[in-house]
Design a protein around this motif. Structure first.
Motif, mmCIF file in Angstrom:
data_model
loop_
_atom_site.group_PDB
_atom_site.id
_atom_site.type_symbol
_atom_site.label_atom_id
_atom_site.label_comp_id
_atom_site.label_asym_id
_atom_site.label_seq_id
_atom_site.Cartn_x
_atom_site.Cartn_y
_atom_site.Cartn_z
ATOM 1 N N PHE A 90 0.826 -1.191 0.000
ATOM 2 C CA PHE A 90 0.000 0.000 0.000
ATOM 3 C C PHE A 90 0.866 1.250 0.000
ATOM 4 C CE2 PHE A 90 -2.566 -3.143 2.474
ATOM 5 C CZ PHE A 90 -3.494 -3.376 1.486
ATOM 6 N N GLY A 91 0.298 2.354 -0.429
ATOM 7 C CA GLY A 91 1.006 3.626 -0.415
ATOM 8 C C GLY A 91 0.242 4.666 -1.203
ATOM 9 N N SER A 92 0.712 5.874 -1.156
ATOM 10 C CA SER A 92 -0.005 7.006 -1.724
ATOM 11 C C SER A 92 -0.052 6.982 -3.249
ATOM 12 C CB SER A 92 0.652 8.306 -1.271
ATOM 13 O OG SER A 92 0.023 9.409 -1.882
ATOM 14 N N ALA A 93 -1.222 7.313 -3.781
ATOM 15 C CA ALA A 93 -1.359 7.503 -5.226
ATOM 16 C C ALA A 93 -0.667 8.784 -5.673
ATOM 17 C CB ALA A 93 -2.838 7.561 -5.596
ATOM 18 N N ARG A 94 -0.308 9.658 -4.718
ATOM 19 C CA ARG A 94 0.285 10.947 -5.049
ATOM 20 C C ARG A 94 1.809 10.935 -5.017
ATOM 21 N NH1 ARG A 94 -3.911 15.165 -2.052
ATOM 22 N NH2 ARG A 94 -5.774 13.897 -2.364
ATOM 23 N N THR A 95 2.399 9.782 -4.793
ATOM 24 C CA THR A 95 3.864 9.695 -4.796
ATOM 25 C C THR A 95 4.382 9.954 -6.214
ATOM 26 O OG1 THR A 95 3.831 8.077 -2.999
ATOM 27 C CG2 THR A 95 5.833 8.197 -4.339
ATOM 28 N N PRO A 96 5.219 10.967 -6.422
ATOM 29 C CA PRO A 96 5.658 11.290 -7.787
ATOM 30 C C PRO A 96 6.572 10.209 -8.371
ATOM 31 C CG PRO A 96 6.023 13.141 -6.272
ATOM 32 C CD PRO A 96 5.717 11.946 -5.430
ATOM 33 N N ALA A 97 6.372 9.912 -9.632
ATOM 34 C CA ALA A 97 7.257 8.977 -10.323
ATOM 35 C C ALA A 97 8.682 9.520 -10.302
ATOM 36 C CB ALA A 97 6.785 8.766 -11.756
ATOM 37 N N GLY A 98 9.639 8.643 -10.018
ATOM 38 C CA GLY A 98 11.035 9.047 -9.979
ATOM 39 C C GLY A 98 11.503 9.573 -8.639
ATOM 40 N N SER A 99 10.583 9.792 -7.704
ATOM 41 C CA SER A 99 10.969 10.262 -6.376
ATOM 42 C C SER A 99 11.611 9.127 -5.585
ATOM 43 C CB SER A 99 9.745 10.782 -5.623
ATOM 44 O OG SER A 99 8.860 9.711 -5.339
ATOM 45 N N PRO A 100 12.324 9.425 -4.506
ATOM 46 C CA PRO A 100 12.913 8.359 -3.686
ATOM 47 C C PRO A 100 11.878 7.354 -3.185
ATOM 48 C CG PRO A 100 13.909 10.459 -3.122
ATOM 49 C CD PRO A 100 12.789 10.766 -4.056
ATOM 50 N N GLU A 101 10.695 7.839 -2.795
ATOM 51 C CA GLU A 101 9.648 6.924 -2.332
ATOM 52 C C GLU A 101 9.173 6.008 -3.456
ATOM 53 O OE1 GLU A 101 6.369 8.847 -0.426
ATOM 54 O OE2 GLU A 101 7.592 9.650 1.215
ATOM 55 N N TYR A 102 9.055 6.567 -4.649
ATOM 56 C CA TYR A 102 8.652 5.756 -5.803
ATOM 57 C C TYR A 102 9.683 4.674 -6.077
ATOM 58 C CZ TYR A 102 7.025 4.700 -10.571
ATOM 59 O OH TYR A 102 6.565 4.074 -11.706
ATOM 60 N N GLU A 103 10.947 5.043 -6.091
ATOM 61 C CA GLU A 103 11.998 4.066 -6.372
ATOM 62 C C GLU A 103 12.070 2.998 -5.281
ATOM 63 O OE1 GLU A 103 13.563 3.762 -9.202
ATOM 64 O OE2 GLU A 103 12.337 5.448 -9.876
ATOM 65 N N THR A 104 11.781 3.380 -4.032
ATOM 66 C CA THR A 104 11.735 2.390 -2.958
ATOM 67 C C THR A 104 10.613 1.391 -3.209
ATOM 68 O OG1 THR A 104 12.656 3.896 -1.305
ATOM 69 C CG2 THR A 104 11.350 2.056 -0.490
ATOM 70 N N GLY A 105 9.437 1.884 -3.599
ATOM 71 C CA GLY A 105 8.331 0.985 -3.919
ATOM 72 C C GLY A 105 8.668 0.041 -5.054
ATOM 73 N N ARG A 106 9.374 0.556 -6.030
ATOM 74 C CA ARG A 106 9.800 -0.269 -7.175
ATOM 75 C C ARG A 106 10.750 -1.374 -6.717
ATOM 76 N NH1 ARG A 106 12.416 2.834 -12.386
ATOM 77 N NH2 ARG A 106 12.828 1.017 -13.718
ATOM 78 N N ARG A 107 11.699 -1.020 -5.837
ATOM 79 C CA ARG A 107 12.644 -2.017 -5.314
ATOM 80 C C ARG A 107 11.927 -3.064 -4.477
ATOM 81 N NH1 ARG A 107 16.438 1.201 -1.808
ATOM 82 N NH2 ARG A 107 17.288 -0.871 -1.354
ATOM 83 N N ILE A 108 10.951 -2.637 -3.692
ATOM 84 C CA ILE A 108 10.201 -3.587 -2.863
ATOM 85 C C ILE A 108 9.408 -4.553 -3.740
ATOM 86 C CG2 ILE A 108 8.214 -3.746 -1.294
ATOM 87 C CD1 ILE A 108 9.308 -1.245 0.109
ATOM 88 N N GLY A 109 8.780 -4.044 -4.792
ATOM 89 C CA GLY A 109 8.041 -4.914 -5.702
ATOM 90 C C GLY A 109 8.931 -5.976 -6.322
ATOM 91 N N ALA A 110 10.116 -5.550 -6.779
ATOM 92 C CA ALA A 110 11.048 -6.500 -7.388
ATOM 93 C C ALA A 110 11.562 -7.501 -6.362
ATOM 94 C CB ALA A 110 12.210 -5.741 -8.021
ATOM 95 N N ALA A 111 11.883 -7.035 -5.164
ATOM 96 C CA ALA A 111 12.425 -7.908 -4.121
ATOM 97 C C ALA A 111 11.403 -8.955 -3.685
ATOM 98 C CB ALA A 111 12.876 -7.081 -2.925
ATOM 99 N N LEU A 112 10.126 -8.581 -3.653
ATOM 100 C CA LEU A 112 9.089 -9.551 -3.291
ATOM 101 C C LEU A 112 8.984 -10.656 -4.336
ATOM 102 C CD1 LEU A 112 6.320 -7.157 -1.926
ATOM 103 C CD2 LEU A 112 7.555 -8.905 -0.621
ATOM 104 N N VAL A 113 9.069 -10.273 -5.601
ATOM 105 C CA VAL A 113 9.045 -11.283 -6.664
ATOM 106 C C VAL A 113 10.244 -12.215 -6.546
ATOM 107 C CG1 VAL A 113 9.282 -11.625 -9.158
ATOM 108 C CG2 VAL A 113 7.658 -9.923 -8.264
ATOM 109 N N GLU A 114 11.414 -11.636 -6.289
ATOM 110 C CA GLU A 114 12.621 -12.454 -6.153
ATOM 111 C C GLU A 114 12.521 -13.395 -4.951
ATOM 112 O OE1 GLU A 114 15.624 -9.485 -5.944
ATOM 113 O OE2 GLU A 114 15.437 -8.932 -8.073
ATOM 114 N N ALA A 115 11.719 -13.016 -3.944
ATOM 115 C CA ALA A 115 11.510 -13.867 -2.773
ATOM 116 C C ALA A 115 10.418 -14.909 -3.009
ATOM 117 C CB ALA A 115 11.151 -13.014 -1.564
#
Length: 265
Positions: A90-115
């Motif tokens: 879960f997280g905000s729909a207002r998180t800007p693409a390319g922001s640190p929070e966005y990139e963290t979400g992207r890393r978490i998504g990839a890491a979950l798949v790898e797990a």
């Protein structure tokens, strides 16, 4: 009640569904519903069903909504029944693409798949898109559970299984039913709603062995402090309720915490 006793209370059927009563009043039995006095309605359910000239406003009434709700559960269950292990993010729909929070979400998504997990989000933009994007780029299953809103932008392009819902409570059921845990990124009212729904289910024992990880200590520590210093301190919750969630700033730790229960079996 015997037939004799019933006849003493309610007279035999008269005029379809309407019954006379010893006290001079009447009642009307419409399936499981009993109507009496001024609440009785003309005709029968079959008559209204077969009357093509009747009003059409029934399609906007609560009985019809029940069927829509049922259909949403059926569609959601059907789409996700074979999903396999998954984590809701879960997280905000207002998180800007390319922001640190966005990139963290992207890393978490990839890491979950790898797990070994599918990723479930609300399917929208911002942090949800980030987690779906990370899952998709890691060649994993990326699920989006959308919701009908006046300002909703539709499912993001990184969703590869998408289900759209009219009703929040049906959607939230899917988030919990098909996930083994939650990762919660910084977000607004919707994110808090989903978080506290999960905490309530855990606290009341409606779900068990369900890790909840709040990512971003700078964002979540204030809430945790309030829960501890106000809610728990005033006896509105138990001290052990603070253990229902974890807070971290490390992606690897977040994945370890949210998958720990499943890994332990």
């Amino acid at each position: 009640m015997s037939s004799t006793e019933r006849n003493e209370t309610v007279a035999p059927e008269v005029n379809g569904q309407e019954y006379g009563r010893p006290d001079g009043r009447s009642e009307q039995v419409l399936g499981p519903v009993v109507r009496r006095r001024d609440q009785m309605v003309p005709g029968t359910t079959d008559q209204r069903l077969l009357d093509t000239r009747g009003p059409s406003d029934w399609v906007h009434g609560d009985p019809w909504r029940v069927l829509r709700i049922q259909s949403e559960f059926v569609e959601g269950f059907g789409a996700l029944a074979e999903l396999g292990p998954a984590i809701s993010v879960f997280g905000s729909a207002r998180t800007p693409a390319g922001s640190p929070e966005y990139e963290t979400g992207r890393r978490i998504g990839a890491a979950l798949v790898e797990a070994g997990y599918a990723v479930i989000t609300g399917g929208g933009p911002g942090a949800m898109e980030a987690a779906n994007r990370g899952a998709s780029e890691a060649d994993g299953v990326s699920v989006g559970l959308g919701i009908e809103l006046p300002f909703e932008q539709g499912l993001n392009p990184y969703v590869n299984i998408g289900v759209n819902f009219r009703y929040f409570f049906v959607r939230k059921t899917m988030f919990v039913k098909y996930a083994q845990g939650f990762v919660v990124l910084p977000g607004g009212f919707g994110t808090l709603d989903e978080l506290f729904e999960a905490l309530t289910l855990l606290q009341t024992g409606k779900v068990t062995r369900f890790p909840i990880v709040l990512f971003g200590s700078a964002y979540w520590n204030g809430l945790a402090d309030w829960l501890r210093q106000t809610m728990i301190a005033q006896g509105k919750a138990s001290p052990h309720d603070e253990q229902l969630f974890s807070i971290t700033d490390d992606v690897d730790e977040a994945i370890a915490l949210v998958t720990k229960v499943t890994a332990e079996g």
